[in-house]
Scaffold this active site. Structure first.
Site, PDB file in Angstrom:
ATOM      1  N   ARG A  56       5.311 -12.929   9.571  1.00 35.28           N
ATOM      2  CA  ARG A  56       5.993 -11.687   9.248  1.00 35.28           C
ATOM      3  C   ARG A  56       7.300 -11.633  10.025  1.00 35.28           C
ATOM      4  O   ARG A  56       7.502 -12.385  10.980  1.00 35.28           O
ATOM      5  CB  ARG A  56       5.118 -10.497   9.604  1.00 35.28           C
ATOM      6  CG  ARG A  56       4.961 -10.287  11.108  1.00 35.28           C
ATOM      7  CD  ARG A  56       3.994  -9.161  11.413  1.00 35.28           C
ATOM      8  NE  ARG A  56       4.231  -8.015  10.561  1.00 35.28           N
ATOM      9  CZ  ARG A  56       3.284  -7.163  10.152  1.00 35.28           C
ATOM     10  NH1 ARG A  56       2.032  -7.341  10.543  1.00 35.28           N
ATOM     11  NH2 ARG A  56       3.573  -6.143   9.395  1.00 35.28           N
ATOM     12  N   LYS A  95       4.396   0.567  10.501  1.00 33.58           N
ATOM     13  CA  LYS A  95       4.486   1.759   9.666  1.00 33.58           C
ATOM     14  C   LYS A  95       3.987   2.989  10.415  1.00 33.58           C
ATOM     15  O   LYS A  95       4.519   4.074  10.268  1.00 33.58           O
ATOM     16  CB  LYS A  95       3.629   1.589   8.403  1.00 33.58           C
ATOM     17  CG  LYS A  95       4.312   0.874   7.259  1.00 33.58           C
ATOM     18  CD  LYS A  95       3.558   1.201   5.962  1.00 33.58           C
ATOM     19  CE  LYS A  95       3.400  -0.025   5.102  1.00 33.58           C
ATOM     20  NZ  LYS A  95       2.583   0.227   3.909  1.00 33.58           N
ATOM     21  N   GLU A 106       0.874  -1.162   0.000  1.00 33.63           N
ATOM     22  CA  GLU A 106       0.000   0.000   0.000  1.00 33.63           C
ATOM     23  C   GLU A 106       0.916   1.217   0.000  1.00 33.63           C
ATOM     24  O   GLU A 106       1.839   1.279   0.825  1.00 33.63           O
ATOM     25  CB  GLU A 106      -0.876   0.036   1.266  1.00 33.63           C
ATOM     26  CG  GLU A 106      -1.837   1.213   1.238  1.00 33.63           C
ATOM     27  CD  GLU A 106      -2.562   1.470   2.557  1.00 33.63           C
ATOM     28  OE1 GLU A 106      -2.199   0.860   3.579  1.00 33.63           O
ATOM     29  OE2 GLU A 106      -3.491   2.296   2.558  1.00 33.63           O
TER      30      GLU A 106
END
Length: 566
Positions: free
Chosen positions: A270, A280, A42
């Site tokens: 992850r 983020k 994204e």
RNA sequence: UGUCCUGUGGUGUAAUUGGCAACACGUCUGAUUCUGGAUCAGAAGAGUUCAGGUUCGAGACCUGACAGGACAACCA
């Protein structure tokens, strides 16, 4: 590797669970044995080391099975996404060493198709327009342990839904006043199946489609359909999407046509790194609150930050390779990452002389005003690296910590009466020293050198315990060094429920100081890697200018002397 | 007190029709070295979360616990 008979032996590396699953699909002839993956960032922030893992997996998996990988920006939320991020993401993926050729796509490219499919789903009676507020919808969602309740608008007629949805698209309704929902099961034990939102009204300009749309699809609806549109066979993502998989498949079934590639979502763990944050949102907070200089601050775990810090693409790829791919989430030790850079830089970084904390040595029996050029290898680990000449003179700088007036037993360096080798030069003996009356520290040391001990000379093989790096005073270049350390002092800065991660910011994560480097470094280019002999790996910061060199410490050399607690 | 996922040396992983738990990093020795780096040799460190079961044999299969994670954004 070869056998005695000369037969090559396959180095049998066991497949990770992902490779096994994909291999099974290929062998079973699914999708005609094709493998096509995608990396779907994204564009709302910079890529970090966690993304690097995903990139290596997405691109690596396709490559291993002879397939391709698309780059697709998941840009369905105009409120957060910006072109700046698109550009940095592309740059970082290329830098890491991967290529998507001409397959650069955007979920926003599919808005029209997505809209038409939504209409189709409405016509099938599987989606409806809900007029309730987000709060009401949230309330009706229930909880993980109690079922939800159905919306009063759930059973509107297909005609009414079609009409309302079109008018939503036409901008006739206020933001937040209506949504399109999939009609699945409000009592499902999987919260994501309780009539999830497909579209919301957002009267915001999109970085690519401008003001064309005022309704935007939600992730779950857009992502899977985008995979389908692109002919993706394996949609690899992280574990938190595991519970989304049934929904991914539900949406797919609404539009799937026989004969086309059927994407399969598979989740892996992850990356978590000790002493590092990967969120983020939190990284953005560090940038906005100026705890770091920007997204590319060398202390950031972003790829742009790591590049500036001096990490090499190969070191990151090797790191990802060693941590492997599994479904167990844990925390990898940054030590593994640091080992990975040292390992790579050891092979490729030219060795240079640099003194961080200078102490002047005067070689009393060396002729005043004389300068000679001495040859020194560029990289003993690389036969092809060649050598260069460095100047030597009567006055040189050595490292303060390489001299002790009253050293402990195993100190191999310089002390009064002791001998030491100057790297690529001579053996010297310390005869005397001068104290600085105000600091109480040694200010100058006086040595005599032995001309025949010059490297390659007749007495060069004389055994001395230590070898020091040095820089000749008259030719030394002054430079700035930025000594970076971990950004956080806690192994899991965001793993504490009651303490904000910023509490663990390491106050010593950056120390700026001056140093002296050998004159050849005057022409060093931005991002060039070096090993400051006996100190660590450094690279040239982009802030560096001719006459005002700036070096960043990538990582220190291992130091068993320091570790011994001396 | 739901559903789903996961539990192997300090850390990350391996053990592919069940067959004496392997590797990397780290740690500790020693050798070597014109980087106390690198390299080389060696050592310590887990009996696989626990309890039952199947089996000649289980890290793997079954049952049940326990622990950790994910899930209730008009975020992705």
């Amino acid at each position: 590797m070869n056998t005695a008979s000369g037969e090559p032996v396959e180095e049998k590396k066991s497949l990770n669970f992902l490779e096994q699953l994909v291999e099974e699909d290929v062998k079973a002839g699914k999708n005609n044995g094709k493998v096509h993956t995608r990396f779907p960032p994204e564009p709302n922030g910079y890529l970090h080391i966690g993304h690097a893992k995903a990139i290596c997996i997405d691109f690596g998996m396709a490559k291993d099975f002879g397939g391709k990988t698309n780059l697709r920006f998941d840009d369905t939320n105009p409120a957060k996404e910006e072109t700046e991020y698109v550009d940095s993401i592309k740059e970082d993926i290329k830098w890491l060493g991967f290529d998507w050729d001409d397959r650069e796509f955007y979920a926003s490219d599919y808005f029209e198709q997505l809209y038409n499919w939504a209409v189709k789903i409405i016509k099938a009676g599987n989606a409806y327009v809900d007029d309730q507020s987000s709060d009401t919808i949230a309330e009706q969602k229930g909880t993980p342990t109690t079922p939800g309740t159905e919306s009063p608008f759930r059973n509107r007629s297909v005609e009414e839904n079609l009409d309302l949805f079109e008018r939503m698209k036409n901008g006739e309704f206020e933001e937040g006043s209506k949504v399109l929902r999939a009609k699945i099961d409000m009592a499902s034990s999987n919260m994501h199946l309780r009539d999830p939102l497909m579209y919301r009204i957002l009267k915001k300009a999109h970085h690519r489609t401008g003001n064309k749309w005022c309704i935007y699809p939600m992730y779950d609806y857009a992502h899977g359909q985008s995979d389908y549109i692109e002919g993706i066979t394996h949609s690899l993502c992280t574990l938190e999407f595991e519970v989304h998989r049934p929904l991914y498949n539900w949406f797919l079934e609404q539009v799937y046509e026989e004969g086309k590639p059927k994407p399969r979502q598979i989740e892996f763990a992850r990356l978590n790194l000790s002493y590092t944050i990967m969120s983020k949102r939190k990284l953005l907070e560090l940038v906005k609150d100026k705890h770091v200089s920007g997204w590319d601050d060398p202390r950031m775990p972003t790829l742009s930050g790591m590049r500036r810090r001096g990490y090499t693409p190969a070191s990151i790829r090797n790191f990802v390779d060693t941590i492997g791919v599994t479904k167990t989430d844990g925390v990898s030790d940054v030590l593994l990452l640091e080992h990975s850079v040292r390992d790579d830089l050891n092979k490729i970084a030219p060795r240079v002389m640099a003194v961080l904390n200078p102490l002047k040595m005067i070689i009393t029996n060396y002729p005043e005003g004389k300068t000679e050029e001495l040859e020194t290898p560029n990289n003993p680990e690389d036969e092809n690296a060649g050598s260069r000449m460095i100047p030597f003179s009567r006055e040189i700088y050595i490292e303060q910590e390489d001299f002790m007036i009253d050293p402990p037993g195993k100190f191999f360096r310089l002390a009064p009466g002791k001998e030491v080798r100057l790297k690529s030069a001579f053996i010297v003996r310390c005869d005397d020293y001068k104290m600085n009356s105000t600091t109480g520290e040694p200010e100058e040391i006086y040595c005599s050198y032995f001309p025949e001990t010059r490297s390659g000379g007749s007495e060069a093989n004389r055994k001395v315990k230590g070898t020091l790096h040095w820089v000749s005073v008259p030719q030394a270049l002054k430079a700035e060094v930025r000594l970076y350390d971990r950004l956080f002092s806690d192994p899991e800065p965001d793993g504490h429920k009651d303490v904000d991660f910023k509490e663990f910011l390491n106050p010593d994560s950056l120390k700026v100081s001056e140093c002296y480097v050998e004159p050849g470094l005057a022409t060093a280019k931005a991002l060039e890697h070096f090993q400051f002999q006996r100190i660590g790996y450094f690279n040239v910061d982009p802030d560096s200018r001719p006459g005002k060199l700036v070096f960043n410490r990538t990582v220190a050399l291992k130091d068993s002397w320091a570790k011994a607690g001396a």
